[in-house]
Scaffold this motif. Sequence first.
Motif, PDB file in Angstrom:
ATOM      1  N   GLY A   1       0.911  -1.254   0.023  1.00 58.90           N
ATOM      2  CA  GLY A   1      -0.078  -0.102  -0.020  1.00 58.90           C
ATOM      3  C   GLY A   1       0.881   1.252  -0.016  1.00 58.90           C
ATOM      4  N   THR A   2       1.950   1.169   0.773  1.00 58.89           N
ATOM      5  CA  THR A   2       2.954   2.484   0.768  1.00 58.89           C
ATOM      6  C   THR A   2       3.612   2.602  -0.710  1.00 58.89           C
ATOM      7  OG1 THR A   2       3.449   2.115   2.911  1.00 58.89           O
ATOM      8  CG2 THR A   2       4.908   3.363   1.909  1.00 58.89           C
ATOM      9  N   VAL A   3       4.270   1.456  -1.156  1.00 61.45           N
ATOM     10  CA  VAL A   3       4.795   1.447  -2.430  1.00 61.45           C
ATOM     11  C   VAL A   3       3.823   1.972  -3.407  1.00 61.45           C
ATOM     12  CG1 VAL A   3       5.933   0.180  -4.288  1.00 61.45           C
ATOM     13  CG2 VAL A   3       6.392  -0.428  -1.749  1.00 61.45           C
ATOM     14  N   SER A   4       2.614   1.489  -3.636  1.00 62.09           N
ATOM     15  CA  SER A   4       1.544   1.766  -4.598  1.00 62.09           C
ATOM     16  C   SER A   4       1.074   3.383  -4.470  1.00 62.09           C
ATOM     17  CB  SER A   4       0.411   0.808  -4.522  1.00 62.09           C
ATOM     18  OG  SER A   4      -0.318   1.032  -3.578  1.00 62.09           O
ATOM     19  N   GLY A   5       1.162   3.816  -3.280  1.00 62.22           N
ATOM     20  CA  GLY A   5       0.933   5.097  -2.895  1.00 62.22           C
ATOM     21  C   GLY A   5      -0.508   5.426  -2.762  1.00 62.22           C
ATOM     22  N   PHE A   6      -1.483   4.749  -2.437  1.00 61.41           N
ATOM     23  CA  PHE A   6      -2.926   4.899  -1.910  1.00 61.41           C
ATOM     24  C   PHE A   6      -3.296   4.319  -0.849  1.00 61.41           C
ATOM     25  CE2 PHE A   6      -4.338   0.903  -3.685  1.00 61.41           C
ATOM     26  CZ  PHE A   6      -3.586   0.908  -5.242  1.00 61.41           C
ATOM     27  N   GLY A   7      -2.449   3.919  -0.050  1.00 56.99           N
ATOM     28  CA  GLY A   7      -2.640   3.259   1.281  1.00 56.99           C
ATOM     29  C   GLY A   7      -2.790   1.574   1.246  1.00 56.99           C
ATOM     30  N   SER A   8      -3.151   1.098   2.218  1.00 59.26           N
ATOM     31  CA  SER A   8      -3.126  -0.482   2.371  1.00 59.26           C
ATOM     32  C   SER A   8      -4.533  -1.075   2.310  1.00 59.26           C
ATOM     33  CB  SER A   8      -2.514  -0.937   3.556  1.00 59.26           C
ATOM     34  OG  SER A   8      -3.049  -0.319   4.780  1.00 59.26           O
ATOM     35  N   SER A   9      -5.664  -0.039   2.291  1.00 60.87           N
ATOM     36  CA  SER A   9      -6.939  -0.360   2.485  1.00 60.87           C
ATOM     37  C   SER A   9      -7.492  -1.461   1.215  1.00 60.87           C
ATOM     38  CB  SER A   9      -7.902   0.704   2.749  1.00 60.87           C
ATOM     39  OG  SER A   9      -7.910   1.575   1.480  1.00 60.87           O
ATOM     40  N   ILE A  10      -6.966  -1.076   0.209  1.00 55.41           N
ATOM     41  CA  ILE A  10      -7.668  -1.778  -1.034  1.00 55.41           C
ATOM     42  C   ILE A  10      -7.123  -3.332  -0.782  1.00 55.41           C
ATOM     43  CG2 ILE A  10      -5.674  -1.442  -2.738  1.00 55.41           C
ATOM     44  CD1 ILE A  10      -7.973  -0.904  -4.774  1.00 55.41           C
TER      45      ILE A  10
END
Length: 242
Positions: A19-28
């Motif tokens: 989520g951090t690497v992808s930029g939009f957080g871990s919720s998905i």
Amino acid sequence: MMEKYYLFVGLAFVSEVIGTVSGFGSSILFVPIASLFFDFKAVLGITAVFHIFSNLSKITLFREGIDKQIAVKLGVPAVAFVLAGAWLTTFLPTELLTLLMNLGLMVLSCYLLFNFNKTVKQTNFNLCAGGASSGLLAGLTGTGGAVRGITLAAFQLPKAVFIATSALIDLGVDSSRAVVYVSNGYFKAAYLILIPFLIGISIAGSYIGKLILNRTSETAFRYMVLTTIIGISLAQMIKMIL
């Protein structure tokens, strides 16, 4: 019970790094993982509490990238609409809404991927609309970060600005819906044992994600954002249909 929690914590750590690497957080990623262990309303409550710690970690690690103007214009509508979405969970069936959300995200991500150099103007309307949509979906389905990620990706923001600003907005969103969920009994006393683990996961996962991002170009970062959203949206739709 403890073995169940250990497996959950391990998978949650992976979701925090990605989520951090992808930029939009871990919720998905965190929401579908948590749904393997807990019922839907418990997932909403645990996700909201976890993300308060997660966003505080990202704000601290990427604080130099915060864009206050975007945070206000995107964040205020998001916080307002997350309360409405969280309240509506007590009345509306969320499965159809989640399916439609994933379909919409996949279509938008594909469009941005094939029109990679096109940008969306940072107008007040676009920022407010993106914030309102992400907030409403966060309240209804437990995850609105992908919608906000689509909005920020369309503006082609630098990765530090993207992550820090998104985390600041998410902090307001998650704090707001956590109040609604906890007051309605979604986060039970039995889950308090998870809090120390969730704090540790948020700090360690965000830090490792930042180390990876330090070696990642801006172009590669945008590709990661869009392809991750496409992959997870497709997987979620297949899971729901089957």
